[in-house]
Design an enzyme around this catalytic site. Structure first.
Site, PDB file in Angstrom:
ATOM      1  N   SER A 168       0.812  -1.223   0.000  1.00  0.00           N
ATOM      2  CA  SER A 168       0.000   0.000   0.000  1.00  0.00           C
ATOM      3  C   SER A 168       0.843   1.270   0.000  1.00  0.00           C
ATOM      4  O   SER A 168       0.417   2.284  -0.564  1.00  0.00           O
ATOM      5  CB  SER A 168      -0.961  -0.001   1.197  1.00  0.00           C
ATOM      6  OG  SER A 168      -0.271  -0.230   2.392  1.00  0.00           O
ATOM      7  N   HIS A 176       1.201   4.855   4.229  1.00  0.00           N
ATOM      8  CA  HIS A 176       0.327   5.429   3.198  1.00  0.00           C
ATOM      9  C   HIS A 176       0.714   6.876   2.905  1.00  0.00           C
ATOM     10  O   HIS A 176       0.884   7.269   1.745  1.00  0.00           O
ATOM     11  CB  HIS A 176      -1.129   5.374   3.654  1.00  0.00           C
ATOM     12  CG  HIS A 176      -1.678   3.996   3.744  1.00  0.00           C
ATOM     13  ND1 HIS A 176      -2.901   3.708   4.336  1.00  0.00           N
ATOM     14  CD2 HIS A 176      -1.186   2.798   3.324  1.00  0.00           C
ATOM     15  CE1 HIS A 176      -3.131   2.409   4.265  1.00  0.00           C
ATOM     16  NE2 HIS A 176      -2.105   1.841   3.664  1.00  0.00           N
TER      17      HIS A 176
END
Length: 234
Positions: free
Chosen positions: A157, A210
């Site tokens: 991610s 992230h």
């Protein structure tokens, strides 16, 4: 959102063809499997999907839990944690982005990777796309160990957020995409990023990776695009 992407669309015409005994024109499973073959404008994206799938299958067949693996299972496969990094295992900054903590984690990341690749790989081309993925993933890993000193972090991610960061940067600061489609892509990127950051806050996902991937991806993506454009002009 994930179910909408996975489930095939309904077609009355195809239903009638099926009832009449004719073979459907579309085969969603076949098209999905063909996407796994690296070629054309999705060469790098398919390659990354294949690597992530292969690592996950190797983990599962070696005995790692398919749904809820723990840190003790993930660390031998290259999970990212500050203790190991400070002891010289820098390779974890890279390997952790190809390790996933369960089947759902893998599916969600591969969907995000596929969506980002549709827009970004044809623009950056495979070499710069891979450079962006790796560098933003490493930046996400560095942000993770800075923010979470004791957490074993895994997943693509951070790198995928880097792809969306690059897409966002190119939309806002370059004329890469036709102006008519900018708004739709911008809304799509905003929804994806916002939803995943919100879910990170609600379920304790590593939002540090992230954010680190998103910001670094925006900078790296613009830089790679500018360098490529300059090189093309020269």
């Amino acid at each position: 959102f994930l179910l909408v992407l996975i489930l095939p669309g309904y077609s009355e015409k195809e239903r009638k063809r099926f009832l009449s005994g004719k073979k459907p024109k579309q085969d969603d499973l076949k098209e999905t499997l063909q996407y796994l073959i690296p070629r054309g404008d999705h060469f790098a994206t398919s390659l990354l999907v294949d690597i992530n799938l292969l690592v996950f299958l190797l983990m599962v067949f070696s005995g790692v839990h398919i749904i809820y693996p723990n840190a003790a299972e993930l660390l031998p496969w290259g999970a990212n944690r500050r203790l190991e990094i400070t002891e010289g295992e820098w390779w974890r900054l890279l390997t952790s982005m190809f390790v996933h903590s369960g089947l759902l984690h893998l599916i969600m990341n591969l969907v995000g990777l596929g969506l980002a690749g549709i827009f970004l790989e044809p623009v950056l081309r495979r070499k710069n796309y891979l450079i962006l993925y790796i560098l933003s993933g490493i930046c996400g890993s560095l942000t993770s160990i800075w923010w979470h000193p004791h957490t074993a972090s895994v997943g693509a991610s951070g790198a995928i957020f880097g792809l969306f960061g690059a897409l966002l940067g190119l939309l806002l600061f370059t004329d890469t995409f036709p102006k008519g489609g900018n708004k739709g892509i911008l809304v799509f990127v905003g929804l994806y990023v916002g939803f995943n950051l919100l879910m990170g806050l609600l379920v304790g996902v590593d939002n540090a990776a992230h954010i680190g991937g998103l910001l670094s991806g925006a900078l790296i993506g613009i830089l790679l695009y500018r360098l490529d454009a300059t090189h093309g002009k020269s």
